[in-house]
Design a protein around this motif. Sequence first.
Motif, short mmCIF file in Angstrom:
data_model
loop_
_atom_site.label_atom_id
_atom_site.label_comp_id
_atom_site.label_asym_id
_atom_site.label_seq_id
_atom_site.Cartn_x
_atom_site.Cartn_y
_atom_site.Cartn_z
N THR A 1 -14.00 19.33 47.79
CA THR A 1 -12.76 19.56 48.56
C THR A 1 -11.94 18.28 48.66
OG1 THR A 1 -13.84 21.29 49.86
CG2 THR A 1 -11.83 20.30 50.78
N LEU A 2 -12.63 17.13 48.72
CA LEU A 2 -11.94 15.86 48.90
C LEU A 2 -11.36 15.29 47.60
CD1 LEU A 2 -14.51 14.11 51.27
CD2 LEU A 2 -12.30 15.08 51.92
N LEU A 3 -11.98 15.63 46.48
CA LEU A 3 -11.62 15.00 45.20
C LEU A 3 -10.53 15.77 44.47
CD1 LEU A 3 -15.22 14.16 43.87
CD2 LEU A 3 -13.65 12.66 45.13
N ALA A 4 -9.62 15.04 43.86
CA ALA A 4 -8.63 15.67 42.97
C ALA A 4 -9.34 16.18 41.72
CB ALA A 4 -7.57 14.65 42.58
N GLU A 5 -8.78 17.19 41.10
CA GLU A 5 -9.41 17.77 39.91
C GLU A 5 -9.59 16.74 38.80
OE1 GLU A 5 -10.83 20.72 39.17
OE2 GLU A 5 -10.68 21.08 41.33
N ASP A 6 -8.64 15.81 38.69
CA ASP A 6 -8.70 14.81 37.62
C ASP A 6 -9.21 13.46 38.12
OD1 ASP A 6 -6.52 14.26 39.20
OD2 ASP A 6 -5.15 13.81 37.53
N VAL A 7 -9.99 13.46 39.20
CA VAL A 7 -10.51 12.23 39.77
C VAL A 7 -11.32 11.45 38.73
CG1 VAL A 7 -12.63 13.35 40.61
CG2 VAL A 7 -11.81 11.26 41.72
N VAL A 8 -11.29 10.11 38.84
CA VAL A 8 -12.05 9.25 37.94
C VAL A 8 -12.94 8.32 38.77
CG1 VAL A 8 -11.95 7.50 36.12
CG2 VAL A 8 -10.18 9.28 36.25
N PHE A 9 -14.22 8.30 38.42
CA PHE A 9 -15.19 7.40 39.06
C PHE A 9 -15.50 6.26 38.09
CE2 PHE A 9 -19.53 5.89 39.48
CZ PHE A 9 -19.67 5.66 40.83
N THR A 10 -15.33 5.01 38.58
CA THR A 10 -15.59 3.83 37.76
C THR A 10 -16.56 2.92 38.49
OG1 THR A 10 -13.34 3.95 36.88
CG2 THR A 10 -14.56 1.90 36.52
N ALA A 11 -17.63 2.54 37.83
CA ALA A 11 -18.63 1.65 38.42
C ALA A 11 -18.69 0.34 37.65
CB ALA A 11 -20.01 2.31 38.42
#
Length: 299
Positions: free
Chosen positions: A203-213
């Motif tokens: 619910t919190l994340l945009a559909e095109d969210v990007v996670f970078t570590a």
Amino acid sequence: MYAGVHRLTVPEQNEQIFDQYRILLFSIAYRMLGSVSDAEDMVQETFVRWLQVDQQAVQSPKAYLSTVVVRLCIDYERSARVQREVYVGPWLPEPLQVGADSDLSRGIQLDESLSYAFLIMLQKLGPLERAVFLLREVFDYDYAQIAAIVEKSETNCRQVLRRAHQHLEQDRARFEVSREQQERLTSEFLSASLNGDMQGLLTLLAEDVVFTADSGGKIPAGLKPVRGADRVTRGMLGGMRLLPTGIQMRLEEINGQPAIIGYHDQRPYGVIILAVDGARIQRVYAILNPDKLAHLSDL
């Protein structure tokens, strides 16, 4: 000479003059390099050169010191870009814990240009573009001063600034968000992650969210960005299960915005910073490289 009156020696006078501009120099260097430790090194090298220069030949200490630190940063950034080609996994800026870090950072001005999303955005610019952009748009130097610092004509500096704006225009418009919205989403993100709430994260994340570590290859972490709400959610919840036993997660202030710091054995283990657009989280940045966390305060 009156008894009890202490006259400053020349070295003491020079140090006092330098201290007037120390925070300004750190502010420039940190935004240029995205590294607390490297920025402090640039400030220290500027101080060494200040002590060596003929003071009587310096008409404006601010102009001289700004010129030295900017040129040092441009040279360093050019070499750092080569080093990052062999960096293991994505490279992210070092988080800055304002007010609880070094003496240099305590008085640093909190504004948009210190935000993590802004620092990420600056990475799109080459060293010269970054210097001109920061000097003009953040630190309000005039074109004549900038031209002298970067050794270009005023016309050239105006062209460089225009190109920098073109490179940054899209991202600057995208990540505008209120403080209240940032705090709320960061808090809800932490709660959902700790509770293993998959639907809550989705619910919190945009559909095109990007996670970078950014781990620098020093601890287990993804070596490529992860894209899409479903994949990021599954990766986040899977990663939470792999964290060391006893880790404590807290909401704290990083780069002038709410962020999450994980502590293990009382020492910073990782930092998560969110870039928010409207009601959704667009980017999740996880800084896990121990070298980039060493300057943060212990629990």
